[in-house]
Design a protein around this motif. Sequence first.
Motif, PDB file in Angstrom:
ATOM      1  N   LEU A 647       0.829  -1.199   0.000  1.00 26.31           N
ATOM      2  CA  LEU A 647       0.000   0.000   0.000  1.00 26.31           C
ATOM      3  C   LEU A 647       0.868   1.256   0.000  1.00 26.31           C
ATOM      4  CD1 LEU A 647      -3.075   0.459   0.064  1.00 26.31           C
ATOM      5  CD2 LEU A 647      -2.900   0.758   2.531  1.00 26.31           C
ATOM      6  N   ALA A 648       2.019   1.169   0.667  1.00 28.34           N
ATOM      7  CA  ALA A 648       2.914   2.324   0.742  1.00 28.34           C
ATOM      8  C   ALA A 648       3.791   2.447  -0.495  1.00 28.34           C
ATOM      9  CB  ALA A 648       3.783   2.224   1.991  1.00 28.34           C
ATOM     10  N   GLY A 649       4.435   1.342  -0.899  1.00 29.98           N
ATOM     11  CA  GLY A 649       5.434   1.469  -1.948  1.00 29.98           C
ATOM     12  C   GLY A 649       5.375   0.440  -3.044  1.00 29.98           C
ATOM     13  N   GLY A 650       4.275  -0.314  -3.131  1.00 31.01           N
ATOM     14  CA  GLY A 650       4.226  -1.384  -4.120  1.00 31.01           C
ATOM     15  C   GLY A 650       3.133  -1.208  -5.150  1.00 31.01           C
ATOM     16  N   CYS A 651       2.042  -1.918  -4.955  1.00 30.50           N
ATOM     17  CA  CYS A 651       0.966  -1.968  -5.952  1.00 30.50           C
ATOM     18  C   CYS A 651      -0.355  -2.158  -5.226  1.00 30.50           C
ATOM     19  CB  CYS A 651       1.239  -3.118  -6.917  1.00 30.50           C
ATOM     20  SG  CYS A 651      -0.161  -3.644  -7.909  1.00 30.50           S
ATOM     21  N   LEU A 652      -1.374  -1.374  -5.585  1.00 30.89           N
ATOM     22  CA  LEU A 652      -2.673  -1.470  -4.914  1.00 30.89           C
ATOM     23  C   LEU A 652      -3.305  -2.838  -5.114  1.00 30.89           C
ATOM     24  CD1 LEU A 652      -4.380   1.990  -5.576  1.00 30.89           C
ATOM     25  CD2 LEU A 652      -3.384   1.131  -3.454  1.00 30.89           C
ATOM     26  N   GLY A 683      -9.615  -2.183   3.494  1.00 29.47           N
ATOM     27  CA  GLY A 683     -10.493  -1.027   3.324  1.00 29.47           C
ATOM     28  C   GLY A 683      -9.748   0.158   2.738  1.00 29.47           C
ATOM     29  N   GLN A 684      -8.538   0.402   3.208  1.00 26.98           N
ATOM     30  CA  GLN A 684      -7.735   1.495   2.661  1.00 26.98           C
ATOM     31  C   GLN A 684      -7.451   1.275   1.174  1.00 26.98           C
ATOM     32  OE1 GLN A 684      -4.507   1.091   5.608  1.00 26.98           O
ATOM     33  NE2 GLN A 684      -4.785   3.261   6.045  1.00 26.98           N
ATOM     34  N   ALA A 685      -7.057   0.057   0.818  1.00 26.43           N
ATOM     35  CA  ALA A 685      -6.719  -0.238  -0.577  1.00 26.43           C
ATOM     36  C   ALA A 685      -7.935  -0.078  -1.481  1.00 26.43           C
ATOM     37  CB  ALA A 685      -6.144  -1.642  -0.680  1.00 26.43           C
ATOM     38  N   LEU A 686      -9.092  -0.533  -1.016  1.00 24.05           N
ATOM     39  CA  LEU A 686     -10.302  -0.412  -1.828  1.00 24.05           C
ATOM     40  C   LEU A 686     -10.654   1.050  -2.060  1.00 24.05           C
ATOM     41  CD1 LEU A 686     -12.438  -3.255  -0.210  1.00 24.05           C
ATOM     42  CD2 LEU A 686     -11.597  -3.200  -2.553  1.00 24.05           C
ATOM     43  N   MET A 687     -10.575   1.860  -1.009  1.00 19.26           N
ATOM     44  CA  MET A 687     -10.917   3.273  -1.167  1.00 19.26           C
ATOM     45  C   MET A 687      -9.949   3.970  -2.115  1.00 19.26           C
ATOM     46  SD  MET A 687     -12.135   4.344   2.690  1.00 19.26           S
ATOM     47  CE  MET A 687     -12.189   6.079   2.263  1.00 19.26           C
ATOM     48  N   LEU A 699     -14.112  -1.168   6.625  1.00 20.41           N
ATOM     49  CA  LEU A 699     -13.778  -0.392   7.814  1.00 20.41           C
ATOM     50  C   LEU A 699     -14.893  -0.430   8.847  1.00 20.41           C
ATOM     51  CD1 LEU A 699     -12.097   2.646   6.023  1.00 20.41           C
ATOM     52  CD2 LEU A 699     -10.964   0.794   7.255  1.00 20.41           C
ATOM     53  N   GLU A 700     -16.124  -0.544   8.401  1.00 21.22           N
ATOM     54  CA  GLU A 700     -17.236  -0.683   9.353  1.00 21.22           C
ATOM     55  C   GLU A 700     -17.152  -2.017  10.098  1.00 21.22           C
ATOM     56  OE1 GLU A 700     -20.883   2.022   7.649  1.00 21.22           O
ATOM     57  OE2 GLU A 700     -20.507   0.094   6.676  1.00 21.22           O
ATOM     58  N   ARG A 701     -16.658  -3.039   9.417  1.00 12.77           N
ATOM     59  CA  ARG A 701     -16.446  -4.320  10.109  1.00 12.77           C
ATOM     60  C   ARG A 701     -15.395  -4.175  11.209  1.00 12.77           C
ATOM     61  NH1 ARG A 701     -15.221  -9.302   6.272  1.00 12.77           N
ATOM     62  NH2 ARG A 701     -15.015 -10.238   8.356  1.00 12.77           N
ATOM     63  N   VAL A 702     -14.343  -3.410  10.924  1.00 14.77           N
ATOM     64  CA  VAL A 702     -13.313  -3.172  11.935  1.00 14.77           C
ATOM     65  C   VAL A 702     -13.917  -2.422  13.114  1.00 14.77           C
ATOM     66  CG1 VAL A 702     -11.071  -2.125  12.403  1.00 14.77           C
ATOM     67  CG2 VAL A 702     -11.530  -3.099  10.150  1.00 14.77           C
ATOM     68  N   ARG A 703     -14.657  -1.378  12.831  1.00 11.67           N
ATOM     69  CA  ARG A 703     -15.283  -0.582  13.902  1.00 11.67           C
ATOM     70  C   ARG A 703     -16.196  -1.437  14.764  1.00 11.67           C
ATOM     71  NH1 ARG A 703     -19.926   2.945  11.695  1.00 11.67           N
ATOM     72  NH2 ARG A 703     -20.723   0.795  11.579  1.00 11.67           N
ATOM     73  N   ASP A 722      -9.933   7.105   8.351  1.00 12.51           N
ATOM     74  CA  ASP A 722     -10.213   6.498   7.043  1.00 12.51           C
ATOM     75  C   ASP A 722     -11.707   6.278   6.857  1.00 12.51           C
ATOM     76  OD1 ASP A 722      -7.483   6.282   6.250  1.00 12.51           O
ATOM     77  OD2 ASP A 722      -7.260   4.518   7.521  1.00 12.51           O
ATOM     78  N   LEU A 723     -12.349   5.734   7.905  1.00  7.01           N
ATOM     79  CA  LEU A 723     -13.789   5.490   7.804  1.00  7.01           C
ATOM     80  C   LEU A 723     -14.548   6.808   7.711  1.00  7.01           C
ATOM     81  CD1 LEU A 723     -16.261   3.709   7.793  1.00  7.01           C
ATOM     82  CD2 LEU A 723     -16.113   3.542  10.292  1.00  7.01           C
ATOM     83  N   ALA A 724     -14.160   7.803   8.496  1.00 11.22           N
ATOM     84  CA  ALA A 724     -14.842   9.098   8.435  1.00 11.22           C
ATOM     85  C   ALA A 724     -14.728   9.709   7.045  1.00 11.22           C
ATOM     86  CB  ALA A 724     -14.258  10.041   9.484  1.00 11.22           C
ATOM     87  N   THR A 725     -13.552   9.605   6.449  1.00 14.67           N
ATOM     88  CA  THR A 725     -13.361  10.126   5.090  1.00 14.67           C
ATOM     89  C   THR A 725     -14.259   9.406   4.101  1.00 14.67           C
ATOM     90  OG1 THR A 725     -11.057  10.692   5.576  1.00 14.67           O
ATOM     91  CG2 THR A 725     -11.668  10.477   3.254  1.00 14.67           C
ATOM     92  N   GLY A 726     -14.315   8.067   4.207  1.00 17.03           N
ATOM     93  CA  GLY A 726     -15.170   7.303   3.301  1.00 17.03           C
ATOM     94  C   GLY A 726     -16.636   7.642   3.471  1.00 17.03           C
ATOM     95  N   LEU A 727     -17.076   7.803   4.714  1.00 14.02           N
ATOM     96  CA  LEU A 727     -18.479   8.164   4.971  1.00 14.02           C
ATOM     97  C   LEU A 727     -18.793   9.533   4.362  1.00 14.02           C
ATOM     98  CD1 LEU A 727     -18.765   6.985   8.696  1.00 14.02           C
ATOM     99  CD2 LEU A 727     -19.872   5.932   6.714  1.00 14.02           C
ATOM    100  N   ALA A 728     -17.868  10.476   4.499  1.00 11.83           N
ATOM    101  CA  ALA A 728     -18.090  11.805   3.922  1.00 11.83           C
ATOM    102  C   ALA A 728     -18.195  11.728   2.407  1.00 11.83           C
ATOM    103  CB  ALA A 728     -16.959  12.740   4.338  1.00 11.83           C
ATOM    104  N   ARG A 729     -17.349  10.904   1.790  1.00 15.33           N
ATOM    105  CA  ARG A 729     -17.385  10.804   0.331  1.00 15.33           C
ATOM    106  C   ARG A 729     -18.642  10.111  -0.172  1.00 15.33           C
ATOM    107  NH1 ARG A 729     -10.949   9.394  -0.595  1.00 15.33           N
ATOM    108  NH2 ARG A 729     -10.256  11.577  -0.532  1.00 15.33           N
TER     109      ARG A 729
END
Length: 933
Positions: A647-652, A683-687, A699-703, A722-729
Amino acid sequence: MTGHSVNSIDRPAGGPLLIGRTELLASVEARAAAGRRVLLTGPSGIGKSAVLDAVAATARGAGGRVLQVTGAEHDRWMAGTALADLLRQIPHRLVRQIPERLRAAVDATALRVHGSAARGGPEPRESRLAWQALLECLAAEEPVLLLLDNAQWIDTTSSDILAYATRRLAGNRFRVIAAARPGPRVLPDAEEIPVPPLTPAESAELLAEYALPERIVNKLHADSGGNPFLALALAGAFGDRPAGGRRPVPLSPPLHRLIADRLGVLPTRARATVLTAALTGRPTVELLRRAGREHADVVAAAAAGLLVDDAGTLRFTPPTAADVVADLASAAERARAHLTLAGVVTDAASRVRHRALASSSPDAALTRSLVTAAETACRNGARALGAELYLLAADRTPADRDAERLEWLVCAAEVGAAGALPDIVHRAADAVLGADAQPSQRVRVRQALIDLSGQALAEMDEVFAGALVDAGDDPALMAPVRLRLSWAAMVKGKHEASGVEAASAAALARTAEDATTEAIALTMKAIATRVTGRPAESEEALAAALALPDVAPPGLLHVTPRFNAARFAFFEDRLVEARADLLRMLAHAERGLDDELVVVLRSVAEVSARMGRCGEAFDFADRAVRVVRELGTSPGPAWYTRAVAELAGGCLERAMAFAEQSVRASEQEQDTIFLGRGLHVLGQALMRSGDVPGGVAMLERVRDAERAHGMQAPVILRWHADLATGLARLGRMREASELIAETRTELTRNVPDPAACAVTFQLRRAQAVLRASGGDPDEAITLLDEAEHGFSALGQPLEQGECLLVRSAIERRRRRSAPARQAASAALALFTGCDARPWRQQAADALERCETGRPDESRTDGEAAPGRRLFESLTPAEEQIAVLVGEGATNREVAARMFLSAKTVENHLTRVYRKLGVRSRTQLGSLLHAARE
């Protein structure tokens, strides 16, 4: 198929044999169509025959004649055998069309095996010309594909004639593809294509029908070296597995025969070299050279598929092949080899080992030497050697010293558990539990079994029950059992129970004056209270643990005070301190090959990723995955770490794949710790790939899981922003706002200085997205300024760069081109400096949108925007599947056309639906139609 022999090794029964062969098939067919003769090579079981069968099926579907000949070892000395088989597949009317003289030569060479040829037979030149004329006649009538399987066993006469004829006929109307083991070239001048081993993901798909735990599948891939037949044979050997799936199983008869066959094709000298390698602990080319063996023997063994030469370090495939090789040798041969090795190995422990293995007689003096050598090996981090030496010491202990023998067995189990050696642990534990052992010895071997299980502690209830019974009321025995119960509760997500068990273990250890167990128990209490939102209590427990002597029992580094002090520094964003401490631990841990090494590698990788040292994170995570694969331990944690690095330096795409693997493995082992972590990175990769609804769902499953388990520490697993950002979007503004407020409250309770915590700045970035969506871009920019400066001060450049990307998007929507370009350019420079490839691509895309005015490729409401640009998010394979399905093909039809399994198509299609925001084939077809307009 017509053929005089079928090689069962290259044609394993069952399983989707063409998994992972799409590119290979395309390459083979393209070369053959271009008129080049093709030779597939590889060891037995690699799937050469399956590839030939697939090529034949495609050729028959396209029209034309397919001729197949399969060599057999027992027929290789019978001249003309393959030609006779080939002649039976050619219409007799075509034979009659060639001149009579040539027809006689064809009959003579093909029938010589039956004794029907004239004495002496035709001249070789006449036979070659005759067969060339016959095959030319056949190709003139219709396209011909000649397939030669197991070509190394085709008799010399047939091989010579076919090589001559096919060299002159090869073209688009006469194609030739052969398959053979590596060695002498069967078709001179043919283009050789090695059949590659399967990748880990392909092996997992191959073994899907066995429903094995991910841990076992991971180990089977490593043991088989990606060989499909070996993987299937090893999987079939498991059958009904005991709880935990860690007990070793005997080799299946087919696999034993395969190894014996591979050994049998080698010359006598090479077999002796392989035996020498099999009897060493870790064979190397240099060690074999000192033992008087030839490197050519190693090359031959590697070609036969027995050995893999990895830069001079040798390993058997599968590893149990070494045992088969040793079993097939006589006792005298083994003794001679051990004595030779005892004279050439460079370390004292290995010399003692070979001396002991050269004789099976009990010997008190030798036993003492073995124990001393085992202790030395363990101190040096060589736990595999140490465990084996303890086991040998037990075997060589005189019969009248039973107490000593049991003690060495217990030591073997404990060291074997720390080194992830299930065969040694189970052998030693079975012997101790089946004898009249002391309660302390019974408890210790049960603890070894528990430690061996890794994250799969949910399957160890019976072993825990036995340990509690054996421990009785003895605080010295109860303390370490309660400690392991605390860790088991932690893995299951029962954090309050974990803290209670840890406190009990600490009190018992204090009574027993066991400072090491007390320190670890206090550390467990510190972890449990930290994740449940009691930071003061956590700090007090960790401080008390650090005040005790710093001793790390084998295999328990992950619960020691020193290690968790570094982890707490990571949670508190003291990254430089955490990295320095972990690197010091790594220097100690990497002396051995065990789960402790994995634990440290994973932790350094996470710290490196957060610091923006992407290449370093990738290297550490990759090392952790490779060690886990070799050891066969719980893969969920290592796969999670690799997903973080990707996620940081490779491939999504790879990040999602590793995250999904981590989630599956953690679910199987009921490991709530890494289940939550895997879901977070997924969840991060999907978003980030554009699938905001899918990411939010993860991310809701994590919460929900954290709330159910009473976890209240936002600094541990940082999913909240991350979840708050996704909910806003997604337009769920109220939910996003409430989550930000709740997290801030929890942060105040958990962190002494929230203003210096990265989670605070993550929340500000999420609130900026919320404000921008609500029509207040000025406030959003102010929040982003604060977040960006905060991340810069903490040394977290990837987080800082993400703030710049959000700023660029906001400015672009405000039609402020210059600030948007400036933010995107700054982000691109930051990510480039960190070698953060997926982030760098996102920044480059953002900059391009600033320059061209191109709109965002995905909308914030979660609905798919129409048009061809949506297909840009798909991989080439996914796009091909999407097109075929959109045109009405079934999964089975797609699988047949792409040489994939139906399961693979189904998995790809699931990802296609998620990425494109559709839920049915009808919607996919409509989207495809719109994209083409």
